[in-house]
Design an enzyme around this catalytic site. Structure first.
Site, PDB file in Angstrom:
ATOM      1  N   SER A   1       0.838  -1.190   0.000  1.00  0.00           N
ATOM      2  CA  SER A   1       0.000   0.000   0.000  1.00  0.00           C
ATOM      3  C   SER A   1       0.884   1.255   0.000  1.00  0.00           C
ATOM      4  O   SER A   1       1.728   1.396  -0.872  1.00  0.00           O
ATOM      5  CB  SER A   1      -0.938  -0.041   1.211  1.00  0.00           C
ATOM      6  OG  SER A   1      -1.990   0.884   1.073  1.00  0.00           O
TER       7      SER A   1
ATOM      8  N   ASP B   1      -8.415  -6.628  -5.016  1.00  0.00           N
ATOM      9  CA  ASP B   1      -8.104  -5.285  -4.534  1.00  0.00           C
ATOM     10  C   ASP B   1      -8.693  -4.246  -5.497  1.00  0.00           C
ATOM     11  O   ASP B   1      -8.262  -4.128  -6.638  1.00  0.00           O
ATOM     12  CB  ASP B   1      -6.589  -5.118  -4.440  1.00  0.00           C
ATOM     13  CG  ASP B   1      -6.168  -3.796  -3.812  1.00  0.00           C
ATOM     14  OD1 ASP B   1      -7.043  -2.949  -3.533  1.00  0.00           O
ATOM     15  OD2 ASP B   1      -4.957  -3.607  -3.587  1.00  0.00           O
TER      16      ASP B   1
ATOM     17  N   HIS C   1      -7.865  -5.393  -0.484  1.00  0.00           N
ATOM     18  CA  HIS C   1      -6.570  -4.731  -0.330  1.00  0.00           C
ATOM     19  C   HIS C   1      -5.788  -5.263   0.863  1.00  0.00           C
ATOM     20  O   HIS C   1      -4.563  -5.390   0.809  1.00  0.00           O
ATOM     21  CB  HIS C   1      -6.797  -3.227  -0.189  1.00  0.00           C
ATOM     22  CG  HIS C   1      -5.538  -2.432  -0.057  1.00  0.00           C
ATOM     23  ND1 HIS C   1      -4.615  -2.326  -1.084  1.00  0.00           N
ATOM     24  CD2 HIS C   1      -5.031  -1.705   0.978  1.00  0.00           C
ATOM     25  CE1 HIS C   1      -3.608  -1.564  -0.692  1.00  0.00           C
ATOM     26  NE2 HIS C   1      -3.832  -1.178   0.550  1.00  0.00           N
TER      27      HIS C   1
END
Length: 515
Positions: A168, A340, A373
């Site tokens: 991320s 995601d 995610h």
């Protein structure tokens, strides 16, 4: 005296042993001694960086892996703090016999500047005023975060990182490291990330910030010592948390289940609790819990600054990501997650395409998961498998010393001896004027020459030299060392020029034999 020629075997390099936890760990703090300049041109003084370290550095500090945390993470990536019931946020991959094996590597993780977990941020005391910075804290970028990490890495005496890894926003830092400091990073692992924040990603950040700044208790960022803007911060977290999940994971976890087992009796829903004060569905209760819990561990102003840094992130140059990655040299593993939708797979694929267009060795993998995610924090088996495999594929170029010393065949034995003593080395490649390998001299050769009263270096040079190429696997180098009982090899290019040295010590460090 020549260093040991006992070269460890590689048969146990890829261990099938079950991963273990680290146990109790502690945080440390480093203060940057000089003024720290940001990309905006503004400066900060007395910048502190909170960090944790797991495992041991080898003698030349070439086995260090830097872990970069995501948006609301911190330096506590693994192990347990005293009294804690939960381990660090990436405990599933850090520890003995895990992907980031602390018996082989030294793992470092720091809290980003702008954060609120020990590193300097908006909630820190401004040394000029004696009060918290609040929104007087200067605007931050991902590059600023990486530049601060570079100060820590320099402080620790690390000349080059074996790898940088993160997911991320942590993945953004990985990308930035390889752009800002290309020679500092050998391997890069970027997970569930992007090289340029998209309008949708920026939109979600904007809504979260709006929720905070519209809370009356935010008070223009001046809430320290008062009641915090908990409602706005909780709402920001709830919005953000939805993007970390997936439709499939929410359907599996909650479905349409309501808080009441028999379903809500609509006749009992009063106007005082409907529609915004009641949590009829389990997913509502879950999000409320996530939001309320978050307010107890994170600073609202830090959330504003860090999400804005993510929005600003864009590594393209002149609209071209290929141009933006033009100086990258690190070997890459880019991982996306099939479900995601915050950082969808196509964005990881764009990164790989731009890297390969620059001749970078970049590998693309996908984690097949319904978790969305957050899968890089949850899919223990897949993430360990992918990272372990990438790190274990080590070439001579990954561990060779590029800053090596050499001599010409016309050098005197005395000068060669002095060089070995001063630089604490045991092997000197003998090279021609154009850098081509002509032989090698060892400390044992020098000792023998002194005993026999030989003065010319040319008389003791070993001309039948064993060598390796930079693109060969370290198993090849290890086998040559084992077969010929030698402890160092010159690394040459296709034209027989010496470009580095590889030693048994550097190989040993990566299989858990620290000197």
């Amino acid at each position: 005296m020549e260093i040991s020629t006992q070269i460890p075997s590689f048969k146990n390099f890829f261990s099938g042993k079950k991963g273990q936890n680290l146990g109790i760990v502690r945080s440390m703090s480093y203060e940057i001694p000089e003024i720290f300049r940001l990309e905006s041109g503004k400066t900060l003084s007395h910048v502190k960086i909170e960090y944790e370290m797991y495992g041991k550095m080898n003698a030349d500090k070439s086995n260090v892996i830097l872990i970069c945390h995501a948006l609301t993470g911190d330096a506590h990536a693994a192990g347990f703090h005293a009294g804690d019931k939960k381990p660090g946020w990436w405990n599933i991959v850090i520890g003995p016999n895990k992907a980031f094996d602390t018996e082989k590597y030294c793992i470092v993780c720091s809290n980003v500047i702008g954060g609120c977990k020990g590193s300097t941020g908006p909630s820190s005391i401004n040394p000029e005023t004696g009060k918290p910075y609040g929104i007087s804290f200067p605007v931050l970028t991902i590059a600023d975060m990486v530049n601060a990490q570079k100060k820590l890495v320099d402080h620790l005496g690390i000349k080059q990182l074996f790898a940088v890894a993160g997911g991320s926003m942590g993945g953004m830092q990985v990308l930035q490291w390889t752009v800002s400091y290309p020679k500092m990073v050998k391997k890069a692992i970027a997970i569930a990330t992007t090289a340029s924040s998209t309008p949708q990603q920026i939109a979600f950040g904007a809504i979260g910030r709006k929720a905070i700044t519209d809370d009356p208790k935010w008070n223009g960022g001046n809430y320290y010592g008062k009641e915090i803007p908990a409602q706005g911060l909780a709402l920001a977290r709830m919005i953000g948390h939805i993007t970390y999940l997936s439709d499939a994971s929410m359907q599996k976890k909650f479905g349409r289940d309501q808080q009441e087992k028999e379903g809500q009796d609509l006749s009992k829903v009063s106007s005082e609790t409907f529609p915004d004060r009641s949590s009829n569905f389990q997913v509502e209760s879950y999000l409320n819990h996530q939001g309320n819990t978050f307010t107890k561990r994170f600073d609202a102003n830090s959330y504003l600054y860090i999400t804005k840094a993510v929005d600003f992130f864009d590594l393209s140059k002149n609209g071209s990501l290929i141009e933006g990655f033009s100086g990258v040299t690190a070997k890459y593993l880019v991982i996306s997650i099939t479900s995601d939708w915050l950082y969808p797979p196509y964005q990881s694929q764009e990164i790989v395409s731009a890297l390969t267009a620059n001749g970078v060795d970049a590998k693309y993998e996908e984690i097949r998961s319904q978790y969305g995610h957050d899968a890089f924090l949850l899919e223990e088996g897949q993430i360990n498998y992918l990272i372990r495999g990438f790190l274990s594929q080590i070439l001579v170029s990954d561990i060779m010393y590029q800053n090596f010393y050499s001599v010409s065949r016309n050098e005197t034995i005395e000068n060669a001896s002095v060089l070995m003593v001063k630089k604490k080395i045991n092997h000197l490649p003998v090279v021609s004027e154009d850098g081509k390998l002509e032989g090698i001299v060892t400390s044992w050769d020098i000792t023998k020459a002194v005993a026999c009263k030989i003065t010319e270096l040319d008389e003791i040079i070993t001309r039948d030299v064993k060598y390796v190429f930079s693109g060969e696997k370290i198993e090849t180098a290890s086998s040559i060392m084992e077969d010929y009982s030698i402890s160092a090899l010159p690394v040459i290019d296709s034209e027989n020029r010496v470009i580095g040295m590889v030693t048994s010590e550097s190989i040993s460090a990566l299989i858990g034999r620290f000197s």
